[in-house]
Each structure stands twice: as structure tokens, then as C-alpha cells.
Design a protein around this motif. Structure first.
Motif, mmCIF file in Angstrom:
data_model
loop_
_atom_site.group_PDB
_atom_site.id
_atom_site.type_symbol
_atom_site.label_atom_id
_atom_site.label_comp_id
_atom_site.label_asym_id
_atom_site.label_seq_id
_atom_site.Cartn_x
_atom_site.Cartn_y
_atom_site.Cartn_z
ATOM 1 N N ARG A 78 0.727 -1.260 0.147
ATOM 2 C CA ARG A 78 0.086 0.159 0.044
ATOM 3 C C ARG A 78 0.749 1.093 0.035
ATOM 4 N NH1 ARG A 78 -0.287 -0.849 5.572
ATOM 5 N NH2 ARG A 78 0.241 1.279 6.671
ATOM 6 N N ARG A 79 0.209 2.389 -0.499
ATOM 7 C CA ARG A 79 0.820 3.505 -0.302
ATOM 8 C C ARG A 79 -0.154 4.650 -0.240
ATOM 9 N NH1 ARG A 79 1.034 5.726 -5.971
ATOM 10 N NH2 ARG A 79 0.492 4.167 -7.191
ATOM 11 N N GLU A 80 0.033 5.985 0.335
ATOM 12 C CA GLU A 80 -0.536 6.924 0.035
ATOM 13 C C GLU A 80 -1.017 7.298 -1.374
ATOM 14 O OE1 GLU A 80 0.591 10.143 2.701
ATOM 15 O OE2 GLU A 80 0.615 8.714 4.302
ATOM 16 N N THR A 81 -2.229 7.961 -1.627
ATOM 17 C CA THR A 81 -2.168 8.306 -2.991
ATOM 18 C C THR A 81 -1.281 9.533 -3.659
ATOM 19 O OG1 THR A 81 -3.874 10.021 -2.358
ATOM 20 C CG2 THR A 81 -4.941 7.896 -2.905
ATOM 21 N N SER A 82 -0.730 10.020 -2.640
ATOM 22 C CA SER A 82 0.170 11.107 -3.115
ATOM 23 C C SER A 82 1.608 10.398 -3.284
ATOM 24 C CB SER A 82 0.291 12.424 -2.071
ATOM 25 O OG SER A 82 0.877 11.921 -0.815
ATOM 26 N N ARG A 83 2.099 9.390 -2.927
ATOM 27 C CA ARG A 83 3.394 8.739 -3.105
ATOM 28 C C ARG A 83 3.339 7.903 -4.409
ATOM 29 N NH1 ARG A 83 5.856 8.442 2.011
ATOM 30 N NH2 ARG A 83 7.726 7.839 0.491
ATOM 31 N N ASN A 84 4.643 7.643 -4.968
ATOM 32 C CA ASN A 84 4.791 7.051 -6.350
ATOM 33 C C ASN A 84 5.335 5.573 -6.041
ATOM 34 O OD1 ASN A 84 4.306 9.210 -7.794
ATOM 35 N ND2 ASN A 84 6.551 10.079 -7.624
ATOM 36 N N GLU A 85 5.831 5.320 -4.787
ATOM 37 C CA GLU A 85 6.482 4.142 -4.415
ATOM 38 C C GLU A 85 5.491 3.377 -3.348
ATOM 39 O OE1 GLU A 85 10.560 4.033 -3.946
ATOM 40 O OE2 GLU A 85 10.864 5.458 -5.590
ATOM 41 N N TRP A 86 5.593 1.927 -3.385
ATOM 42 C CA TRP A 86 4.899 1.539 -2.145
ATOM 43 C C TRP A 86 5.466 1.573 -1.002
ATOM 44 C CZ3 TRP A 86 0.467 0.270 -3.986
ATOM 45 C CH2 TRP A 86 0.106 -0.115 -5.056
ATOM 46 N N THR A 87 4.915 1.923 0.271
ATOM 47 C CA THR A 87 5.519 2.264 1.325
ATOM 48 C C THR A 87 5.397 1.036 2.459
ATOM 49 O OG1 THR A 87 3.719 3.570 2.029
ATOM 50 C CG2 THR A 87 5.466 4.750 0.880
ATOM 51 N N LYS A 104 -9.971 2.282 2.020
ATOM 52 C CA LYS A 104 -9.600 2.023 0.887
ATOM 53 C C LYS A 104 -9.834 3.565 0.167
ATOM 54 C CE LYS A 104 -14.130 -0.038 0.314
ATOM 55 N NZ LYS A 104 -14.289 -0.499 1.654
ATOM 56 N N ASP A 105 -10.344 4.331 0.699
ATOM 57 C CA ASP A 105 -10.388 5.925 0.025
ATOM 58 C C ASP A 105 -9.075 6.489 0.147
ATOM 59 O OD1 ASP A 105 -13.195 5.160 -0.353
ATOM 60 O OD2 ASP A 105 -13.813 6.208 1.709
ATOM 61 N N ASN A 106 -8.451 6.300 1.115
ATOM 62 C CA ASN A 106 -7.147 7.177 1.302
ATOM 63 C C ASN A 106 -5.770 6.514 0.868
ATOM 64 O OD1 ASN A 106 -8.993 9.028 2.484
ATOM 65 N ND2 ASN A 106 -8.659 7.826 4.556
ATOM 66 N N LEU A 107 -6.055 5.412 0.258
ATOM 67 C CA LEU A 107 -4.607 4.476 -0.068
ATOM 68 C C LEU A 107 -4.798 3.883 -1.261
ATOM 69 C CD1 LEU A 107 -4.265 3.136 3.351
ATOM 70 C CD2 LEU A 107 -2.640 4.770 2.613
ATOM 71 N N PHE A 108 -3.736 3.508 -1.915
ATOM 72 C CA PHE A 108 -3.721 2.608 -3.172
ATOM 73 C C PHE A 108 -3.266 1.318 -2.610
ATOM 74 C CE2 PHE A 108 -2.720 6.319 -6.191
ATOM 75 C CZ PHE A 108 -4.203 6.452 -6.344
ATOM 76 N N PHE A 109 -3.910 0.073 -2.800
ATOM 77 C CA PHE A 109 -3.399 -0.975 -2.592
ATOM 78 C C PHE A 109 -3.126 -1.996 -3.553
ATOM 79 C CE2 PHE A 109 -6.209 0.320 0.686
ATOM 80 C CZ PHE A 109 -5.536 -0.270 2.038
ATOM 81 N N GLY A 110 -2.085 -3.012 -3.384
ATOM 82 C CA GLY A 110 -1.886 -3.885 -4.506
ATOM 83 C C GLY A 110 -1.592 -5.235 -3.788
ATOM 84 N N VAL A 111 -1.439 -6.315 -4.837
ATOM 85 C CA VAL A 111 -1.144 -7.697 -4.273
ATOM 86 C C VAL A 111 -0.008 -8.118 -5.126
ATOM 87 C CG1 VAL A 111 -2.241 -9.718 -4.003
ATOM 88 C CG2 VAL A 111 -3.923 -7.897 -3.772
ATOM 89 N N ARG A 112 0.654 -8.851 -4.493
ATOM 90 C CA ARG A 112 1.803 -9.553 -5.229
ATOM 91 C C ARG A 112 1.971 -10.873 -4.847
ATOM 92 N NH1 ARG A 112 6.982 -5.539 -3.673
ATOM 93 N NH2 ARG A 112 6.794 -6.314 -1.646
ATOM 94 N N ALA A 113 2.545 -11.792 -5.552
ATOM 95 C CA ALA A 113 2.913 -13.234 -5.024
ATOM 96 C C ALA A 113 4.321 -13.236 -5.016
ATOM 97 C CB ALA A 113 2.299 -14.047 -6.310
ATOM 98 N N VAL A 114 4.401 -14.260 -4.208
ATOM 99 C CA VAL A 114 5.908 -14.447 -3.577
ATOM 100 C C VAL A 114 6.201 -16.208 -3.886
ATOM 101 C CG1 VAL A 114 7.772 -14.221 -1.944
ATOM 102 C CG2 VAL A 114 6.032 -12.697 -1.856
ATOM 103 N N GLY A 115 7.289 -16.253 -4.666
ATOM 104 C CA GLY A 115 7.661 -17.699 -5.065
ATOM 105 C C GLY A 115 8.444 -18.338 -4.027
#
Length: 133
Positions: A78-87, A104-115
């Protein structure tokens, strides 16, 4: 390449830094190798929007078998909407659904897999949706 008014224009071998070009090629090869040995990004990532709460429920699917390394666990970033990188990163284990206690209104979320070797997939950006049935 051309010469105008006594000035040379264009890329010429004598102006190339071949040591630098070789270093860039090695970095690119390492990035490609890391992507090749990582699982694919989780397909079908969605933010569940069926209920109005301050929590963020995320759901995704496992990649189909036979398409690269199998994930051993997943991470929510996740990161704040004003940030460019995951924090922030949260290891959520071997699951396909997780609820984060943040809006969910204040942040960007993402999901990634780990091998198996710890190699991480590209981040899948979830889209609004309903739970899979």
C-alpha cells in the motif's frame, strides 16, 4: 549522422562509454532473470465493495498451474495516493483473501505473489468488484 557548419551530429562509436553500456546490460539482464523466476502477478485482484466499512477487503485468484513458479505466499502493498512507491508491505500468507483495517478511500493497494525463492511478482492493482462465487 551528418556534419553541419563543422559540427558532428549523430551517435558515433568514439562517443560511446562501452563500460557503462555493459553495466546497464547486466542490470537489465538481472531484472529480466528476477521476473522470469518469479510467479506471475495474481490474476483477478479486486477490492470488495459490497459493504461500506472503513476496512479494505481484497480478493485475488491463484495463477493457473503450469504458468511459471507457484506462489508460496502473497503480500499486500500500500501507499498514500500522493506517493509514487509502495511504502508498506504486509505478508498475508498462502491465502486469496485478506482484510486490511484501513480505508480504501485514502490509499492505493496492490497484491503480489512470492515464489519459493523469495522472488516477487509484479504488483496486481485491484479493481472494484464483488466476491468470487
Amino acid at each position: 549522422m551528418r556534419v553541419e557548419d563543422g559540427k558532428q551530429y549523430g551517435d558515433l562509436p568514439e562517443f560511446c562509454d562501452f563500460d557503462y553500456i555493459a553495466r546497464v546490460a547486466r542490470v537489465n539482464a538481472a531484472a529480466l532473470w528476477s521476473l522470469a523466476v518469479a510467479p506471475e502477478a495474481p490474476p483477478g485482484a479486486r477490492i470488495l465493495t459490497g459493504s461500506l466499512t472503513n476496512d479494505t477487503a481484497l480478493e485475488w485468484e491463484r495463477p493457473p498451474a503450469g504458468q511459471g513458479p507457484r506462489p508460496v505466499r502473497y503480500e499486500i502493498v500500500r501507499r498514500e495516493t500522493s506517493r509514487n512507491e509502495w511504502t508498506h508491505v504486509r505478508d498475508v500468507g498462502d491465502t486469496t483473501r485478506y482484510t486490511v483495517g484501513l480505508s480504501k478511500d485514502n490509499l492505493f493497494f496492490g497484491v503480489r505473489a512470492v515464489g519459493p525463492g523469495g522472488h516477487r511478482s509484479p504488483v496486481a492493482f485491484p479493481v472494484p468488484g464483488e466476491p468470487a462465487t
